[in-house]
Design an enzyme around this catalytic site. Structure first.
Site, PDB file in Angstrom:
ATOM      1  N   ASP A   1      44.825 -64.768 -23.651  1.00 46.24           N
ATOM      2  CA  ASP A   1      43.629 -65.099 -24.407  1.00 46.24           C
ATOM      3  C   ASP A   1      42.487 -65.104 -23.388  1.00 46.24           C
ATOM      4  O   ASP A   1      42.720 -65.347 -22.198  1.00 46.24           O
ATOM      5  CB  ASP A   1      43.810 -66.476 -25.046  1.00 46.24           C
ATOM      6  CG  ASP A   1      42.551 -66.963 -25.718  1.00 46.24           C
ATOM      7  OD1 ASP A   1      42.018 -66.246 -26.585  1.00 46.24           O
ATOM      8  OD2 ASP A   1      42.096 -68.064 -25.365  1.00 46.24           O
TER       9      ASP A   1
ATOM     10  N   ASP B   1      38.912 -66.776 -23.722  1.00 50.96           N
ATOM     11  CA  ASP B   1      38.132 -68.007 -23.618  1.00 50.96           C
ATOM     12  C   ASP B   1      39.037 -69.235 -23.576  1.00 50.96           C
ATOM     13  O   ASP B   1      39.852 -69.443 -24.462  1.00 50.96           O
ATOM     14  CB  ASP B   1      37.158 -68.103 -24.787  1.00 50.96           C
ATOM     15  CG  ASP B   1      36.227 -66.902 -24.847  1.00 50.96           C
ATOM     16  OD1 ASP B   1      35.719 -66.499 -23.789  1.00 50.96           O
ATOM     17  OD2 ASP B   1      36.025 -66.360 -25.950  1.00 50.96           O
TER      18      ASP B   1
END
Length: 185
Positions: free
Chosen positions: A17, A19
């Site tokens: 991922d 952020d």
């Protein structure tokens, strides 16, 4: 807390991922100057590169669908993150709002499946590392393995139900590399 390694298998690629996992989470960030790698992120990626394990990013970017960002904004932020992190092999993101019902928005498997395809590996041989439940749910939906690296945004219930957790990104990657080498450090 759950076992950090519920099963050991081939690790052909690691997907992250963006952020809150690789870079600081700045909501709806369209400004490359605000990109800050999280502690240990560059080192973790360097270790994977040294081991010859391909890497990628799979990220929901609903700000595009909500009209808060443009595709160009997200690409510029991704390019800056890619530079600061030393380069990843593929970057994918879902531009849709949560209401769109697309197949690419995590927790659906679309991003993970497409990243695996681009990297030339089976989704089952991928590990997805993220900071919230939708990251590990997307991994599971694609047949990949998920590892949760909790932060302040991670809900306690997400940690309790995660199939695998690590206290930080560098530890998660070191564990994967130890498994890949058959338990040798």
């Amino acid at each position: 807390m759950n076992s950090p390694t519920p099963h050991v298998g081939r690790v052909a690629a690691v997907l992250f991922d963006r952020d809150g996992t690789l870079v600081e989470d700045v909501p709806y960030n369209g400004d490359p100057a605000r990109v800050r790698p999280l502690p240990g992120a560059r080192r973790a990626l360097d270790l994977l590169r040294a081991a010859g394990i391909p890497t990628g990013v799979v990220s929901n970017q609903s700000g595009i669908g909500r009209g808060l960002l443009t595709d160009t904004d997200v690409r510029r932020v991704n390019d800056r993150a890619n530079t600061l992190l030393g380069g990843l092999d593929t970057w994918l993101y879902c531009p849709h709002s949560p209401e769109a019902g697309c197949g690419c928005r995590k927790p659906r498997p679309g991003l993970v499946i497409e990243a695996a395809r681009r990297l030339g590996v089976a989704p089952a041989d991928c590990v997805v590392i993220g900071d919230i439940a939708t990251d590990v749910q997307a991994a599971r939906a694609a047949g990949a393995r998920g590892v949760l690296v909790p932060n302040a945004a991670t809900l306690p219930g997400e940690v309790e139900t995660a199939p695998s957790t690590a206290p930080d990104l560098l530890t998660a990657v070191r564990r994967l590399l130890t498994e890949t080498r058959g338990g040798r450090s």
